[in-house]
Design an enzyme around this catalytic site. Structure first.
Site, PDB file in Angstrom:
ATOM      1  N   GLU A  35     -13.712  -1.711  -2.033  1.00 14.61           N
ATOM      2  CA  GLU A  35     -14.161  -2.241  -0.475  1.00 14.61           C
ATOM      3  C   GLU A  35     -15.556  -1.359   0.067  1.00 14.61           C
ATOM      4  O   GLU A  35     -15.915  -0.352  -0.449  1.00 14.61           O
ATOM      5  CB  GLU A  35     -13.054  -1.496   0.352  1.00 14.61           C
ATOM      6  CG  GLU A  35     -13.174  -1.434   1.647  1.00 14.61           C
ATOM      7  CD  GLU A  35     -11.932  -1.091   2.561  1.00 14.61           C
ATOM      8  OE1 GLU A  35     -10.486  -0.916   2.026  1.00 14.61           O
ATOM      9  OE2 GLU A  35     -12.592  -0.839   3.684  1.00 14.61           O
ATOM     10  N   GLU A  40      -5.321   4.444  -3.595  1.00 16.77           N
ATOM     11  CA  GLU A  40      -6.888   4.294  -3.141  1.00 16.77           C
ATOM     12  C   GLU A  40      -7.124   5.964  -3.972  1.00 16.77           C
ATOM     13  O   GLU A  40      -6.753   6.901  -3.633  1.00 16.77           O
ATOM     14  CB  GLU A  40      -6.711   4.602  -1.486  1.00 16.77           C
ATOM     15  CG  GLU A  40      -6.997   3.694  -1.235  1.00 16.77           C
ATOM     16  CD  GLU A  40      -6.954   3.869   0.839  1.00 16.77           C
ATOM     17  OE1 GLU A  40      -7.495   5.137   0.817  1.00 16.77           O
ATOM     18  OE2 GLU A  40      -6.609   2.666   1.841  1.00 16.77           O
ATOM     19  N   ASP A  50       0.787  -1.000  -0.408  1.00 16.94           N
ATOM     20  CA  ASP A  50      -0.107   0.080   0.155  1.00 16.94           C
ATOM     21  C   ASP A  50       0.959   1.000  -0.002  1.00 16.94           C
ATOM     22  O   ASP A  50       1.835   1.198   0.562  1.00 16.94           O
ATOM     23  CB  ASP A  50      -1.109  -0.290   1.236  1.00 16.94           C
ATOM     24  CG  ASP A  50      -2.670  -0.235   0.922  1.00 16.94           C
ATOM     25  OD1 ASP A  50      -2.893  -0.266  -0.653  1.00 16.94           O
ATOM     26  OD2 ASP A  50      -2.953  -0.427   2.112  1.00 16.94           O
TER      27      ASP A  50
HETATM   28  O1  KIV Z   1      -4.956  -1.002   4.274  1.00 19.15           O
HETATM   29  C1  KIV Z   1      -5.522  -2.692   4.266  1.00 19.15           C
HETATM   30  O2  KIV Z   1      -5.553  -4.121   5.026  1.00 19.15           O
HETATM   31  C2  KIV Z   1      -6.448  -2.645   2.773  1.00 19.15           C
HETATM   32  C3  KIV Z   1      -7.635  -3.568   2.729  1.00 19.15           C
HETATM   33  C4  KIV Z   1      -8.915  -3.712   3.455  1.00 19.15           C
HETATM   34  C5  KIV Z   1      -7.669  -4.090   1.310  1.00 19.15           C
HETATM   35  O3  KIV Z   1      -6.671  -1.667   1.756  1.00 19.15           O
END
Ligand code: KIV
Length: 264
Positions: free
Chosen positions: A181, A114, A84
């Protein structure tokens, strides 16, 4: 099993096989999930909540993400690693180039960001420079303050239609995976049909191409509450390896998520 790539996941979508995904933040769990046959591991910025005990994901830094990505990489042999991009690490295209590079050099195979159409130029630039991108639509937790809480997104018709359009624009820009999500199941299904890349759902119904859970929710060890869309697989099995095997089995057979985990 051979190494899993984005091409493997694309083929799975085309063949109607379910993709299993879970978060991990360290080498030991990553190894366990890799050996269990999970297709992709996400080093989620959810680590801010489940590891650091923060109220949301906003305090997570790129250094946190790189540290945990390196740890997960050491535990993995075959599984695809998604990492991420944290809050405000891709607010400009230049920032995105610099910070995505850090995650790729830490061992990620693909970075997740995102947001919708405002990201299309950044995605195009990253892909042209050799960095694959996973999109994330619906309840994007980094925007919790804009949403006024962790709320299901896409319930109004106009919002739902716009989300379908944005998914297509992200695909056009070059994303190779899309996380959905907390959206109504019917919208999860519509987006999955509208794009040719694999969709991975969390609270997005059972018709997405795959499912993802935060590992702490799947094992019932989260310090906060248990979300409606999750299930405690450890409670059903009493053993972590069996819990993960059950999660994989239930997703693969289309038994998870069940009706009680779905938003209408
Ligand atoms: O940060 C995370 O774990 C996520 C998931 C909820 C998809 O983005």
């Amino acid at each position: 099993m051979a190494k899993i790539t984005t091409s493997t996941l694309l083929k799975m979508k085309q063949q109607g096989e379910k993709i299993t995904t879970i978060t991990a933040y360290d080498a030991s769990f990553a190894k366990l999930f890799d050996q269990a046959g999970i297709h992709a591991i996400l080093i989620g910025d959810s680590l801010g909540m489940v590891l650091q005990g923060q109220e949301d994901t906003l305090p997570v830094t790129i250094e946190d993400m790189a540290y945990h990505t390196k740890s997960v990489r050491r535990g993995v042999e075959k599984t695809l690693i998604i990492s991420d991009m944290p809050f405000m690490s891709y607010a400009t295209t230049e920032q995105a180039y610099e910070n995505a590079t850090k995650l790729m050099q830490a061992g990620a195979n693909i970075v997740k960001m995102e947001g919708g159409r405002w990201l299309t130029n950044t995605i195009k630039g990253l892909v042209e420079r050799g960095i694959p991108v996973c999109g994330h639509l619906g309840l994007t937790p980094q925007s919790v303050n804009v949403f006024g809480g962790f709320k299901v997104q896409g319930r109004q018709e106009q919002q739902a239609l716009d989300m379908i359009e944005q998914a297509k624009e992200l695909e056009q820009a070059g994303i190779q995976l899309l996380v959905l999500e907390c959206v109504p199941a019917i919208l999860g299904k519509a987006i999955t049909k509208a794009v040719s890349i694999p969709t991975i759902g969390i609270g997005a119904g059972k018709d997405t191409d795959g499912q993802i859970l935060v590992m702490h929710d799947a094992l019932g060890i989260s310090c906060s509450y248990m979300p409606k869309f999750s299930r405690n697989f450890l409670k059903d099995t009493g053993d972590i390896k069996k819990a993960i095997a059950l999660y994989i089995d239930e997703v693969s057979r289309g038994n998870f998520p069940a009706d009680e985990h779905i938003f209408k």
